[in-house]
Design a protein around this motif. Structure first.
Motif, PDB file in Angstrom:
ATOM      1  N   PHE A   1       2.747  -2.325  14.600  1.00 53.98           N
ATOM      2  CA  PHE A   1       1.931  -3.881  14.550  1.00 53.98           C
ATOM      3  C   PHE A   1       0.429  -3.451  13.803  1.00 53.98           C
ATOM      4  CE2 PHE A   1      -0.220  -5.957  17.568  1.00 53.98           C
ATOM      5  CZ  PHE A   1       0.255  -7.904  17.668  1.00 53.98           C
ATOM      6  N   GLU A   2       0.340  -1.864  14.689  1.00 54.11           N
ATOM      7  CA  GLU A   2      -1.353  -1.171  14.284  1.00 54.11           C
ATOM      8  C   GLU A   2      -1.726  -1.798  12.840  1.00 54.11           C
ATOM      9  OE1 GLU A   2      -3.515   1.949  17.665  1.00 54.11           O
ATOM     10  OE2 GLU A   2      -1.333   1.920  15.952  1.00 54.11           O
ATOM     11  N   GLN A   3      -0.281  -1.095  11.936  1.00 49.66           N
ATOM     12  CA  GLN A   3      -0.282  -0.461  10.702  1.00 49.66           C
ATOM     13  C   GLN A   3      -0.610  -2.354  10.124  1.00 49.66           C
ATOM     14  OE1 GLN A   3       3.108   0.801   9.517  1.00 49.66           O
ATOM     15  NE2 GLN A   3       3.144   3.113  10.118  1.00 49.66           N
ATOM     16  N   CYS A   4       0.216  -3.048  10.361  1.00 52.48           N
ATOM     17  CA  CYS A   4      -0.402  -4.707  10.089  1.00 52.48           C
ATOM     18  C   CYS A   4      -1.221  -5.012  10.323  1.00 52.48           C
ATOM     19  CB  CYS A   4       1.102  -5.212  10.255  1.00 52.48           C
ATOM     20  SG  CYS A   4       2.543  -5.062  10.054  1.00 52.48           S
ATOM     21  N   GLY A   5      -2.096  -4.858  11.196  1.00 53.06           N
ATOM     22  CA  GLY A   5      -3.615  -5.525  11.169  1.00 53.06           C
ATOM     23  C   GLY A   5      -4.285  -4.993  10.981  1.00 53.06           C
ATOM     24  N   VAL A   6      -3.950  -3.401  11.044  1.00 53.45           N
ATOM     25  CA  VAL A   6      -5.264  -2.489  10.223  1.00 53.45           C
ATOM     26  C   VAL A   6      -4.894  -3.252   8.776  1.00 53.45           C
ATOM     27  CG1 VAL A   6      -6.105  -0.970   9.091  1.00 53.45           C
ATOM     28  CG2 VAL A   6      -5.349  -0.715  10.876  1.00 53.45           C
ATOM     29  N   ALA A   7      -4.015  -3.226   7.649  1.00 51.30           N
ATOM     30  CA  ALA A   7      -3.173  -3.441   6.320  1.00 51.30           C
ATOM     31  C   ALA A   7      -4.127  -5.280   6.270  1.00 51.30           C
ATOM     32  CB  ALA A   7      -2.815  -3.544   6.018  1.00 51.30           C
ATOM     33  N   PHE A   8      -3.998  -5.711   7.064  1.00 48.24           N
ATOM     34  CA  PHE A   8      -4.479  -7.416   6.075  1.00 48.24           C
ATOM     35  C   PHE A   8      -5.711  -7.338   6.891  1.00 48.24           C
ATOM     36  CE2 PHE A   8      -6.337 -11.258   7.547  1.00 48.24           C
ATOM     37  CZ  PHE A   8      -5.631 -11.753   6.389  1.00 48.24           C
TER      38      PHE A   8
ATOM     39  N   TYR B   1       0.837  -1.412   0.049  1.00 47.95           N
ATOM     40  CA  TYR B   1      -0.104  -0.113  -0.029  1.00 47.95           C
ATOM     41  C   TYR B   1       0.934   1.817  -0.263  1.00 47.95           C
ATOM     42  CZ  TYR B   1      -3.993  -2.377   0.886  1.00 47.95           C
ATOM     43  OH  TYR B   1      -5.033  -3.673   1.087  1.00 47.95           O
ATOM     44  N   ARG B   2       1.757   1.580   1.202  1.00 46.42           N
ATOM     45  CA  ARG B   2       2.816   2.317   0.901  1.00 46.42           C
ATOM     46  C   ARG B   2       3.631   2.705  -0.579  1.00 46.42           C
ATOM     47  NH1 ARG B   2       7.717   2.095   2.218  1.00 46.42           N
ATOM     48  NH2 ARG B   2       7.652  -0.091   3.315  1.00 46.42           N
ATOM     49  N   LYS B   3       3.753   1.558  -1.427  1.00 47.40           N
ATOM     50  CA  LYS B   3       4.806   1.938  -2.394  1.00 47.40           C
ATOM     51  C   LYS B   3       3.630   2.034  -3.380  1.00 47.40           C
ATOM     52  CE  LYS B   3       8.814  -0.662  -1.646  1.00 47.40           C
ATOM     53  NZ  LYS B   3       9.623  -0.033  -1.747  1.00 47.40           N
ATOM     54  N   ASN B   4       2.596   1.905  -3.233  1.00 45.17           N
ATOM     55  CA  ASN B   4       1.556   2.954  -4.273  1.00 45.17           C
ATOM     56  C   ASN B   4       0.941   3.657  -3.891  1.00 45.17           C
ATOM     57  OD1 ASN B   4       1.435  -0.017  -6.505  1.00 45.17           O
ATOM     58  ND2 ASN B   4       1.238  -0.633  -4.542  1.00 45.17           N
ATOM     59  N   ASN B   5       1.120   4.453  -2.902  1.00 46.64           N
ATOM     60  CA  ASN B   5       0.450   5.400  -2.516  1.00 46.64           C
ATOM     61  C   ASN B   5      -0.544   5.362  -1.593  1.00 46.64           C
ATOM     62  OD1 ASN B   5       2.741   7.121  -2.824  1.00 46.64           O
ATOM     63  ND2 ASN B   5       2.288   7.066  -5.297  1.00 46.64           N
ATOM     64  N   ALA B   6      -1.095   4.462  -1.511  1.00 47.04           N
ATOM     65  CA  ALA B   6      -2.749   4.086  -0.419  1.00 47.04           C
ATOM     66  C   ALA B   6      -2.750   4.101   0.478  1.00 47.04           C
ATOM     67  CB  ALA B   6      -3.169   2.401  -0.750  1.00 47.04           C
ATOM     68  N   ILE B   7      -1.354   5.207   1.480  1.00 51.05           N
ATOM     69  CA  ILE B   7      -1.404   5.803   2.927  1.00 51.05           C
ATOM     70  C   ILE B   7      -1.453   6.909   2.948  1.00 51.05           C
ATOM     71  CG2 ILE B   7      -1.085   2.712   3.214  1.00 51.05           C
ATOM     72  CD1 ILE B   7       1.908   4.012   4.425  1.00 51.05           C
ATOM     73  N   ASP B   8      -1.638   7.383   4.035  1.00 49.77           N
ATOM     74  CA  ASP B   8      -1.611   8.786   4.733  1.00 49.77           C
ATOM     75  C   ASP B   8       0.196   8.671   4.459  1.00 49.77           C
ATOM     76  OD1 ASP B   8      -2.090   8.200   6.795  1.00 49.77           O
ATOM     77  OD2 ASP B   8      -3.806   8.685   7.471  1.00 49.77           O
ATOM     78  N   LYS B   9      -0.302  10.321   5.362  1.00 44.57           N
ATOM     79  CA  LYS B   9       1.706  10.331   5.879  1.00 44.57           C
ATOM     80  C   LYS B   9       1.661   9.761   7.538  1.00 44.57           C
ATOM     81  CE  LYS B   9      -0.682  14.513   8.602  1.00 44.57           C
ATOM     82  NZ  LYS B   9      -0.301  15.718   8.546  1.00 44.57           N
ATOM     83  N   ASN B  10       0.470   9.299   8.148  1.00 42.96           N
ATOM     84  CA  ASN B  10       0.117   8.541   9.325  1.00 42.96           C
ATOM     85  C   ASN B  10       0.587   7.426   9.189  1.00 42.96           C
ATOM     86  OD1 ASN B  10       0.753  11.340  10.904  1.00 42.96           O
ATOM     87  ND2 ASN B  10      -1.866  11.301  10.960  1.00 42.96           N
ATOM     88  N   GLY B  11       0.496   7.055   8.204  1.00 42.83           N
ATOM     89  CA  GLY B  11       0.905   5.341   7.677  1.00 42.83           C
ATOM     90  C   GLY B  11      -0.099   4.212   7.730  1.00 42.83           C
ATOM     91  N   TRP B  12      -1.853   5.314   7.185  1.00 46.32           N
ATOM     92  CA  TRP B  12      -3.105   5.000   7.348  1.00 46.32           C
ATOM     93  C   TRP B  12      -3.780   4.064   6.174  1.00 46.32           C
ATOM     94  CZ3 TRP B  12      -3.766   2.657  12.139  1.00 46.32           C
ATOM     95  CH2 TRP B  12      -3.505   3.061  13.097  1.00 46.32           C
TER      96      TRP B  12
END
Length: 194
Positions: free
Chosen positions: A164-171, A104-115
């Motif tokens: 830890f939060e980022q990974c759970g949310v992304a999944f 998601y990060r490499k495809n510009n699908a997250i914001d500056k805070n990681g969500w």
């Protein structure tokens, strides 16, 4: 060992998701006639993402096991009823989520805070598709998945997400969106986006 499991889980998920689009489109001849570019985008960055998250995963494993297990169970028992249906081990879910966060990060699908963001995810999942119904269904699905996952994880968009939060949310976001798109493409009206 865990990284290879996560890669296998991600590869299988992407292949199944991509294959289901083609198979379902052939069966229904109504929806999802063109294949999105999301699987190509994942393939392009997955190996790079695996290398990036190795150390993060090791650090997070140590941190997670130091966390008081009772407090974690207490938190989980109070979660809202938004649940993804995929049953995988906590470790595999975490690794796959970290890989998806990187994708998601490499495809510009997250914001500056990681969500994850609505626009970024819709762009990722609809790139290469020119079907208005697919686009609208994906937009509604991404919105629903982001809202449900944000409630489950009590996301505060102004706060920087921890790894830890980022990974759970992304999944959970990936799993939910994949299910929504698969349901739409299989032409199952009782499972369409609401």
């Amino acid at each position: 060992m865990l990284t290879s499991k996560a890669h296998l889980l991600m590869t299988v998920s992407v292949v199944v998701l991509s294959s289901s689009f083609v198979v379902q489109a052939q069966m229904t001849k109504k929806r999802c006639m063109s294949q999105p570019n999301v699987s190509k985008k994942v393939d392009k960055v997955i190996h790079e993402c695996q290398e990036e998250i190795k150390m993060d995963l090791i650090e997070d494993v140590i941190r997670a096991y130091k966390e008081d297990w009772h407090d974690r169970k207490k938190r989980e028992s109070h979660e809202d009823d938004f649940q993804h249906p995929t049953i995988v081990s906590h470790e595999d879910k975490w690794i796959a989520g970290c890989l998806m966060q990187c994708v998601y990060r490499k495809n510009n699908a997250i914001d500056k805070n990681g969500w994850p963001t609505l626009d970024g995810l819709v762009n990722l999942y609809t790139d290469g598709v020119n079907e208005q119904g697919y686009f609208m269904a994906t937009l509604r699905g991404v919105d629903r998945c982001l809202k449900g996952t944000s409630m489950k994880f009590k996301v505060r968009r102004n706060d920087v997400a921890e790894q830890f939060e980022q990974c759970g949310v992304a999944f959970d976001v990936f799993d939910c969106i994949s299910d929504m798109i698969t349901n739409y493409c299989s032409d199952q009206p009782h499972h369409e986006f609401n």
